[in-house]
Scaffold this motif. Structure first.
Motif, PDB file in Angstrom:
ATOM      1  N   VAL A 103      -3.877  64.604   5.253  1.00  0.00           N
ATOM      2  CA  VAL A 103      -3.164  65.194   6.382  1.00  0.00           C
ATOM      3  C   VAL A 103      -1.675  64.932   6.221  1.00  0.00           C
ATOM      4  O   VAL A 103      -1.282  63.825   5.870  1.00  0.00           O
ATOM      5  CB  VAL A 103      -3.658  64.572   7.717  1.00  0.00           C
TER       6      VAL A 103
ATOM      7  N   LEU B 248       1.833  64.605   8.128  1.00  0.00           N
ATOM      8  CA  LEU B 248       2.370  64.391   9.471  1.00  0.00           C
ATOM      9  C   LEU B 248       3.889  64.416   9.397  1.00  0.00           C
ATOM     10  O   LEU B 248       4.489  63.770   8.533  1.00  0.00           O
ATOM     11  CB  LEU B 248       1.904  63.038  10.021  1.00  0.00           C
ATOM     12  N   ARG B 249       4.507  65.179  10.310  1.00  0.00           N
ATOM     13  CA  ARG B 249       5.969  65.230  10.358  1.00  0.00           C
ATOM     14  C   ARG B 249       6.467  64.243  11.409  1.00  0.00           C
ATOM     15  O   ARG B 249       6.044  64.293  12.565  1.00  0.00           O
ATOM     16  CB  ARG B 249       6.441  66.644  10.684  1.00  0.00           C
TER      17      ARG B 249
ATOM     18  N   SER C 263       4.797  64.751  15.211  1.00  0.00           N
ATOM     19  CA  SER C 263       4.722  65.908  16.111  1.00  0.00           C
ATOM     20  C   SER C 263       3.299  66.424  16.260  1.00  0.00           C
ATOM     21  O   SER C 263       2.986  67.102  17.235  1.00  0.00           O
ATOM     22  CB  SER C 263       5.580  67.052  15.564  1.00  0.00           C
ATOM     23  N   GLU C 264       2.452  66.123  15.291  1.00  0.00           N
ATOM     24  CA  GLU C 264       1.090  66.666  15.313  1.00  0.00           C
ATOM     25  C   GLU C 264       0.287  66.076  16.469  1.00  0.00           C
ATOM     26  O   GLU C 264       0.492  64.940  16.875  1.00  0.00           O
ATOM     27  CB  GLU C 264       0.367  66.367  13.990  1.00  0.00           C
ATOM     28  N   ARG C 265      -0.653  66.892  16.956  1.00  0.00           N
ATOM     29  CA  ARG C 265      -1.531  66.430  18.020  1.00  0.00           C
ATOM     30  C   ARG C 265      -2.651  65.613  17.368  1.00  0.00           C
ATOM     31  O   ARG C 265      -3.443  66.137  16.589  1.00  0.00           O
ATOM     32  CB  ARG C 265      -2.103  67.642  18.731  1.00  0.00           C
TER      33      ARG C 265
ATOM     34  N   LEU D 216      -7.973  63.329  15.196  1.00  0.00           N
ATOM     35  CA  LEU D 216      -7.576  63.990  13.949  1.00  0.00           C
ATOM     36  C   LEU D 216      -7.773  63.079  12.735  1.00  0.00           C
ATOM     37  O   LEU D 216      -8.223  63.521  11.681  1.00  0.00           O
ATOM     38  CB  LEU D 216      -6.098  64.414  14.045  1.00  0.00           C
TER      39      LEU D 216
END
Lengths: 209, 311
Positions: free
Chosen positions: A83, A85-86, A183-185, A196
């Motif tokens: 994954v 992630l930012r 920022s990701e949920r 996630l």
């Protein structure tokens, strides 16, 4: 031998200690895919399996676990999901970034380069729903918990202590110094898979300016 | 179809079955702290155990019904009235629209369950409407019930017989202020000889749905106190460095690093939800095989009345 030991953890669970700690996630995945155990939980150095003693006796369960592990070829297990992630690092999103960097004699950018350049993987979850302990940060970077934990750490916050990142999936109290916010949920309470990040998920962290 | 809370102190929540299979992503079990009492209550009003009931901790509790309903009272027994008329526990009760249910403090045991035919509607999270307070998930807005809350009642799918149902007397567990819980040694139980199993402990005021602190003569452990975090379940008795035991309940974390000295057996975990501050607690030593036999025996007894219920 895949396991160094298997020990009873009360009347309805076994704790498995792998010979090679890196194999925890492959072991957990192999056991979970059988679909017969109530819970398969990865810890720092263990995998704990909960079972129903009304369905299988403690001894039969022990044998079932061992034979399930005999059948898996852990070397050929395909690598887990990955994954990206930012992570935002403005002052509000990363209140302790500068102090963490300074404690290591680094600028914020140098410190972040070291973190994002690490081979990051979700080691285990716990503490709170979806809270991920992420391993892979070299021990050379030092950092410890806040002296006074926060009443509120926002969802998505990325904490740092020596050797680990801790990613908060939900708003809640927290004691890790925060070096960014993704920022990701990470948590969706309406989903059947609300979290996630799972144990074994590889993480690529990108700093968004 | 609803009821309205008038009083629900100090803590009442919607609870049903636990969440399972999600501890590896940090999602705790939750669900009724005394799942047997919840299930017995569901049985009396024809509900599936996945329907939420109100779990009342200590009381007092008062609610007014805005519809006719079948209800039941199970768990810790207190004085109970519908419109000032005393009503019994462990049988199907009829409430009419506009009537008020009032409960006092239980004399022993801690948690009372109010089940309503059709079930109380809670927010379903991860397949269960049970409330998990620390993260505000499930239940009524993820929080404890407050005065003025209006709880929606589901459609009753089951036609109740004209005669009220009664819980068979052998399944009506009387609670006292002393608990003897069958337990199995945990991975960190001290190796040396100890008279631990003959001691009794006292529940302190630090008690919630996460766990109960126990005071008493716990063994000193020689092992490293910072153990690597490992999967842990309700029923574990942990021994943190300050020397008081902490018995984990359904809202406990999914992993932990304190020494795990024993595990209350699955057969008796439902009783933990009824321990109140000041109660005395003893642990009765079982091997895993003996524990499995105990569990089967209790399970078979419960199955005669509740064919779908599993401890």
């Amino acid at each position: 031998m895949i396991l160094q030991k298997i020990l009873a953890c009360g009347d309805d669970a076994y704790r498995l200690m792998p010979s090679d700690n890196h194999q925890r996630h492959a072991i957990a995945e192999a056991l979970r895919s059988k679909g017969v155990w109530s819970e398969v939980v990865v810890g720092r150095e263990s995998v704990t399996v909960q079972y129903d003693p009304c369905e299988t006796s403690p001894e039969a369960t022990r044998k079932l676990i061992l034979s399930a592990l005999d059948q898996v070829n852990l070397v050929t297990q395909k690598s887990a999901s990955s994954v990206t992630l930012r992570m935002r690092i403005d002052e509000k999103s990363a209140p302790e970034l500068v102090t963490c960097a300074e404690a290591n004699g680094l600028s914020a950018n140098e410190f972040l380069d070291r973190i994002t350049g690490s081979d990051l993987m979700v080691d285990m979850l716990g503490f709170a729903p979806g809270f991920a302990y992420v391993s892979g940060v070299g021990d050379a970077l030092v950092g410890k918990r806040l002296e006074h934990p926060r009443q509120l750490t926002h969802a998505g916050s990325v904490g740092f202590i020596q050797g680990f990142l801790g990613i908060y999936a939900l708003d809640g109290p927290g004691g890790w110094p925060i070096i960014g916010q993704v920022s990701e949920r990470l948590f969706d309470k309406t989903s059947d898979n609300p979290v996630l990040l799972a144990p074994g998920t590889r993480i690529k962290l990108e700093v968004s300016q | 179809m609803s009821l309205e809370i008038i009083q629900a102190s100090p803590q009442s929540t919607l609870q049903a079955t636990p969440r399972t299979g999600m501890r590896h992503v940090g999602i705790p079990a939750s669900g009724a702290a005394d799942p047997v009492s919840h299930a017995l209550g569901a049985r009396l009003v024809g509900n599936d155990i996945s329907c939420a009931s109100i779990e009342i901790t200590y009381g007092p509790f008062e609610a007014v019904f805005h519809c006719n309903a079948h209800i039941s009272l199970t768990g810790a027994v207190s004085e109970a009235h519908i419109n000032d008329k005393p009503v019994p526990f462990h049988e199907t009760l009829k409430v009419r629209s506009g009537e008020t249910l009032k409960l006092g403090h239980p004399t022993a045991g801690l948690r009372t369950y109010v089940s309503v035919g059709g079930g109380l509607k809670g927010e379903v999270f991860a397949s269960s409407p049970s409330t998990y307070l620390p993260a505000h998930l499930g239940g009524f807005d993820g929080r404890a019930l407050m005065s003025g809350d209006v709880l929606a009642i589901g459609e009753a799918s089951f036609h109740l017989p004209d005669e009220p149902l009664r819980t068979p007397s052998e399944l009506q567990l009387p609670f006292t202020n002393a608990f003897a819980l069958r337990a199995t040694s945990g991975p960190d139980f001290p190796d040396r000889k100890t008279d631990f199993w003959s001691r009794s402990f006292s529940a302190t005021r630090r008690a919630s749905r996460i766990g109960i602190e126990l005071d008493g003569d716990f063994p000193t452990l020689e092992l490293n106190r910072n153990l690597p975090s490992a999967g842990i379940f309700p029923g574990a008795l942990q021994l943190p460095p300050q020397g008081r035991g902490f018995l984990l309940l359904p809202d406990c974390q999914t992993t932990g690093g304190y020494p795990h000295i024993l595990q209350v057996n699955r057969s008796d975990r439902h009783l933990m939800g009824q321990i109140r501050p000041g109660d005395s607690v003893m642990f009765l030593k079982r091997t895993p095989d003996e524990a499995a036999a105990d569990l089967k025996q209790k399970q078979e007894l419960l199955l005669t009345w509740m064919p779908d219920f599993r401890l």
